[in-house]
Design a protein around this motif. Structure first.
Motif, PDB file in Angstrom:
ATOM      1  N   LEU A 134      -4.381  -2.694  -0.421  1.00 30.74           N
ATOM      2  CA  LEU A 134      -3.856  -3.120   0.884  1.00 30.74           C
ATOM      3  C   LEU A 134      -4.376  -2.260   2.031  1.00 30.74           C
ATOM      4  O   LEU A 134      -4.498  -2.725   3.152  1.00 30.74           O
ATOM      5  CB  LEU A 134      -2.322  -3.034   0.865  1.00 30.74           C
ATOM      6  CG  LEU A 134      -1.638  -3.868  -0.223  1.00 30.74           C
ATOM      7  CD1 LEU A 134      -0.203  -3.436  -0.420  1.00 30.74           C
ATOM      8  CD2 LEU A 134      -1.718  -5.343   0.115  1.00 30.74           C
ATOM      9  N   VAL A 135      -4.631  -0.975   1.720  1.00 30.36           N
ATOM     10  CA  VAL A 135      -5.053  -0.015   2.747  1.00 30.36           C
ATOM     11  C   VAL A 135      -6.199   0.807   2.156  1.00 30.36           C
ATOM     12  O   VAL A 135      -6.061   1.368   1.071  1.00 30.36           O
ATOM     13  CB  VAL A 135      -3.878   0.932   3.104  1.00 30.36           C
ATOM     14  CG1 VAL A 135      -4.282   1.894   4.203  1.00 30.36           C
ATOM     15  CG2 VAL A 135      -2.643   0.155   3.525  1.00 30.36           C
ATOM     16  N   LEU A 146       1.084  -5.964  -8.655  1.00 27.41           N
ATOM     17  CA  LEU A 146       1.727  -4.650  -8.648  1.00 27.41           C
ATOM     18  C   LEU A 146       0.849  -3.691  -7.843  1.00 27.41           C
ATOM     19  O   LEU A 146      -0.317  -3.490  -8.186  1.00 27.41           O
ATOM     20  CB  LEU A 146       1.897  -4.181 -10.109  1.00 27.41           C
ATOM     21  CG  LEU A 146       2.323  -2.733 -10.338  1.00 27.41           C
ATOM     22  CD1 LEU A 146       3.683  -2.437  -9.704  1.00 27.41           C
ATOM     23  CD2 LEU A 146       2.374  -2.438 -11.848  1.00 27.41           C
ATOM     24  N   CYS A 147       1.418  -3.122  -6.776  1.00 25.39           N
ATOM     25  CA  CYS A 147       0.647  -2.220  -5.900  1.00 25.39           C
ATOM     26  C   CYS A 147       1.337  -0.863  -5.844  1.00 25.39           C
ATOM     27  O   CYS A 147       2.026  -0.545  -4.853  1.00 25.39           O
ATOM     28  CB  CYS A 147       0.549  -2.809  -4.494  1.00 25.39           C
ATOM     29  SG  CYS A 147      -0.283  -4.391  -4.433  1.00 25.39           S
ATOM     30  N   PRO A 148       1.164  -0.042  -6.870  1.00 25.35           N
ATOM     31  CA  PRO A 148       1.833   1.264  -6.848  1.00 25.35           C
ATOM     32  C   PRO A 148       1.083   2.267  -5.984  1.00 25.35           C
ATOM     33  O   PRO A 148      -0.131   2.172  -5.799  1.00 25.35           O
ATOM     34  CB  PRO A 148       1.793   1.730  -8.315  1.00 25.35           C
ATOM     35  CG  PRO A 148       1.116   0.650  -9.097  1.00 25.35           C
ATOM     36  CD  PRO A 148       0.417  -0.246  -8.115  1.00 25.35           C
ATOM     37  N   GLY A 149       1.826   3.270  -5.508  1.00 21.97           N
ATOM     38  CA  GLY A 149       1.238   4.511  -5.004  1.00 21.97           C
ATOM     39  C   GLY A 149       1.073   5.407  -6.224  1.00 21.97           C
ATOM     40  O   GLY A 149       0.891   4.921  -7.342  1.00 21.97           O
ATOM     41  N   PRO A 150       1.183   6.729  -6.030  1.00 24.75           N
ATOM     42  CA  PRO A 150       0.912   7.649  -7.143  1.00 24.75           C
ATOM     43  C   PRO A 150       1.902   7.518  -8.309  1.00 24.75           C
ATOM     44  O   PRO A 150       3.108   7.548  -8.105  1.00 24.75           O
ATOM     45  CB  PRO A 150       1.053   9.033  -6.510  1.00 24.75           C
ATOM     46  CG  PRO A 150       1.040   8.816  -5.036  1.00 24.75           C
ATOM     47  CD  PRO A 150       1.494   7.427  -4.779  1.00 24.75           C
ATOM     48  N   GLY A 169       6.179   4.040   1.235  1.00 25.93           N
ATOM     49  CA  GLY A 169       5.669   4.913   2.301  1.00 25.93           C
ATOM     50  C   GLY A 169       4.388   4.423   2.958  1.00 25.93           C
ATOM     51  O   GLY A 169       3.988   4.935   3.995  1.00 25.93           O
ATOM     52  N   PHE A 170       3.730   3.402   2.354  1.00 32.60           N
ATOM     53  CA  PHE A 170       2.445   2.928   2.885  1.00 32.60           C
ATOM     54  C   PHE A 170       2.613   1.957   4.039  1.00 32.60           C
ATOM     55  O   PHE A 170       1.647   1.619   4.716  1.00 32.60           O
ATOM     56  CB  PHE A 170       1.669   2.225   1.767  1.00 32.60           C
ATOM     57  CG  PHE A 170       2.235   0.860   1.444  1.00 32.60           C
ATOM     58  CD1 PHE A 170       3.378   0.737   0.676  1.00 32.60           C
ATOM     59  CD2 PHE A 170       1.630  -0.286   1.931  1.00 32.60           C
ATOM     60  CE1 PHE A 170       3.923  -0.511   0.405  1.00 32.60           C
ATOM     61  CE2 PHE A 170       2.166  -1.542   1.659  1.00 32.60           C
ATOM     62  CZ  PHE A 170       3.324  -1.648   0.894  1.00 32.60           C
ATOM     63  N   ASP A 180       2.822   8.667   0.659  1.00 32.20           N
ATOM     64  CA  ASP A 180       3.069   7.964  -0.596  1.00 32.20           C
ATOM     65  C   ASP A 180       3.550   8.917  -1.662  1.00 32.20           C
ATOM     66  O   ASP A 180       4.410   8.595  -2.461  1.00 32.20           O
ATOM     67  CB  ASP A 180       1.786   7.275  -1.082  1.00 32.20           C
ATOM     68  CG  ASP A 180       1.431   6.113  -0.185  1.00 32.20           C
ATOM     69  OD1 ASP A 180       2.348   5.547   0.403  1.00 32.20           O
ATOM     70  OD2 ASP A 180       0.240   5.805  -0.077  1.00 32.20           O
ATOM     71  N   SER A 181       2.978  10.123  -1.652  1.00 30.31           N
ATOM     72  CA  SER A 181       3.361  11.082  -2.673  1.00 30.31           C
ATOM     73  C   SER A 181       4.803  11.554  -2.465  1.00 30.31           C
ATOM     74  O   SER A 181       5.567  11.683  -3.401  1.00 30.31           O
ATOM     75  CB  SER A 181       2.336  12.209  -2.680  1.00 30.31           C
ATOM     76  OG  SER A 181       2.928  13.416  -2.570  1.00 30.31           O
ATOM     77  N   HIS A 182       5.215  11.725  -1.179  1.00 31.22           N
ATOM     78  CA  HIS A 182       6.614  12.115  -0.925  1.00 31.22           C
ATOM     79  C   HIS A 182       7.555  10.992  -1.354  1.00 31.22           C
ATOM     80  O   HIS A 182       8.567  11.221  -1.973  1.00 31.22           O
ATOM     81  CB  HIS A 182       6.838  12.417   0.553  1.00 31.22           C
ATOM     82  CG  HIS A 182       6.125  13.669   0.988  1.00 31.22           C
ATOM     83  ND1 HIS A 182       6.185  14.828   0.265  1.00 31.22           N
ATOM     84  CD2 HIS A 182       5.323  13.922   2.041  1.00 31.22           C
ATOM     85  CE1 HIS A 182       5.455  15.759   0.870  1.00 31.22           C
ATOM     86  NE2 HIS A 182       4.908  15.236   1.929  1.00 31.22           N
ATOM     87  N   ALA A 183       7.143   9.746  -1.023  1.00 36.41           N
ATOM     88  CA  ALA A 183       8.000   8.598  -1.342  1.00 36.41           C
ATOM     89  C   ALA A 183       8.152   8.444  -2.850  1.00 36.41           C
ATOM     90  O   ALA A 183       9.134   7.912  -3.328  1.00 36.41           O
ATOM     91  CB  ALA A 183       7.394   7.332  -0.761  1.00 36.41           C
ATOM     92  N   ALA A 184       7.160   8.952  -3.594  1.00 36.44           N
ATOM     93  CA  ALA A 184       7.203   8.795  -5.055  1.00 36.44           C
ATOM     94  C   ALA A 184       8.241   9.710  -5.685  1.00 36.44           C
ATOM     95  O   ALA A 184       8.728   9.444  -6.760  1.00 36.44           O
ATOM     96  CB  ALA A 184       5.824   9.109  -5.636  1.00 36.44           C
ATOM     97  N   ARG A 185       8.549  10.807  -4.979  1.00 33.03           N
ATOM     98  CA  ARG A 185       9.442  11.796  -5.619  1.00 33.03           C
ATOM     99  C   ARG A 185      10.912  11.454  -5.434  1.00 33.03           C
ATOM    100  O   ARG A 185      11.284  10.663  -4.611  1.00 33.03           O
ATOM    101  CB  ARG A 185       9.145  13.175  -5.040  1.00 33.03           C
ATOM    102  CG  ARG A 185       8.032  13.812  -5.821  1.00 33.03           C
ATOM    103  CD  ARG A 185       7.706  15.190  -5.308  1.00 33.03           C
ATOM    104  NE  ARG A 185       6.345  15.209  -4.817  1.00 33.03           N
ATOM    105  CZ  ARG A 185       5.977  15.785  -3.667  1.00 33.03           C
ATOM    106  NH1 ARG A 185       6.836  16.354  -2.893  1.00 33.03           N
ATOM    107  NH2 ARG A 185       4.732  15.782  -3.295  1.00 33.03           N
TER     108      ARG A 185
END
Ligand SMILES: NC(=O)c1ccc[n+]([C@@H]2O[C@H](COP(=O)([O-])OP(=O)(O)OC[C@H]3O[C@@H](n4cnc5c(N)ncnc54)[C@H](O)[C@@H]3O)[C@@H](O)[C@H]2O)c1
Length: 279
Positions: free
Chosen positions: A147-148, A186-190, A246-247, A274-279
């Motif tokens: 997407l980005v 499915l569009c995951p971040g980390p 977060g994206f 994205d990494s912060h949102a993952a935690r």
């Protein structure tokens, strides 16, 4: 096939990371499993583990980049379980580096494994789903890179954006036909996985970016947490599956730059968000 025995899921890239998380969660839901991967020992170990836990599972060593092997995967699934209900086109690999430093062979590998694998899955399984005439699901693993775009990962951006376009097109086509087959992307971040082990070093910029990605991925969401979200989304027939939110400001900026015809601007903080949102 009797659904009393649980629906049948084919999962590619099942031996590690996200695919493994999906397989473990599917087994807990009572699904019967066809596990596919290139990594024969990893695949067999997972299959043994799931069977020991009481699941019905079979392992089928498959190179998803090869159309003939994906057809064989479908045939083996049908022979073993009598049909297939869910297809996870999940296997994928990473390549970082400047677009022009990445070799032709490396570009081709990314296109074959990340994009042609999904084409192979659709061409092999969707006709089966249409013949079966009952509810079925296709879940394609893209990425937020679908997407980005970020710099230094051109083949990943290109192949994942193509997977998003392919998934949207498939969704339109199956809807036009009124087919009982739903599609999700499915569009995951980390997500904590081994994907960076598939990265092939080409240049110093790609190497240092790879180190940043590696640490972001290691701190990512667990595949188990991800799998729970995926199964909820599929049960709700949701097309877009975004485990990380977060994206969205970055996507909004991208769409705005297209609509307003201004030049795209990348911000490194997008990856960190994205990494912060993952935690
Ligand atoms: N980990 C993340 O942060 C992340 C984020 C977004 C999207 N993804 C996507 O998730 C999917 C799964 O990746 P992961 O992160 O779990 O990585 P992973 O490396 O842990 O697992 C990928 C699996 O795919 C298998 N594989 C690779 N090439 C194959 C081929 N040609 N045929 C069959 N199997 C093959 C590997 O052997 C491995 O078991 C990929 O499509 C990846 O692009 C991952």
């Amino acid at each position: 096939m009797s659904n009393e025995q649980g629906p049948v899921a084919v999962i590619t890239g099942a031996a590690s990371g996200i695919g493994r998380g999906l397989a473990e969660h599917a087994a807990k839901q009572g699904m019967r499993l066809v596990l596919a991967d290139l990594d024969a020992p990893g695949l067999q170990a997972l299959c043994d583990e799931l069977q020991a836990g009481g699941a019905q599972a079979m392992a089928c060593v498959t190179d998803v980049a090869d159309p003939a092997q994906v057809e064989r995967l479908r045939d083996r699934a049908v022979e073993h379980f009598g049909g297939v209900d869910w297809l996870f086109n999940n296997a994928g690999v990473m390549q970082t580096g400047y677009s022009w430093e990445i070799t032709q062979a490396q570009w081709q590998r990314m296109i074959n494994v990340n994009l042609c694998s999904v084409i192979n899955g659709i061409r092999s399984f969707v006709p089966l789903f249409l013949r079966q005439g009952r509810a079925a699901h296709v879940i394609n693993t893209a990425s937020l890179a679908g997407l980005v775009s970020s710099p230094l990962m051109a083949p990943y951006n290109v192949t994942k954006q193509a997977v998003v376009a392919l998934s949207e097109t498939l969704h339109y086509e199956l809807t036009m036909l009124g087919a009982p087959v739903s599609v999700s992307v499915l569009c995951p971040g980390p997500v904590a996985s081994e994907i960076m082990a598939s990265n092939q070093v080409v240049d110093t910029a790609g190497t240092s970016f790879s180190q940043l990605l590696d640490s972001t991925i290691r701190q990512g969401m667990t595949p188990t947490e991800l799998a729970v979200q995926v199964f909820v989304a599929v049960a709700e027939n949701r097309f877009w599956i975004f485990p990380h939110k977060g994206f969205k400001p970055a996507l909004e900026r991208r769409v705005q730059s297209i609509l307003e015809e201004t030049n795209p601007q990348f911000q490194m903080t997008d990856i960190e968000e994205d990494s912060h949102a993952a935690r």
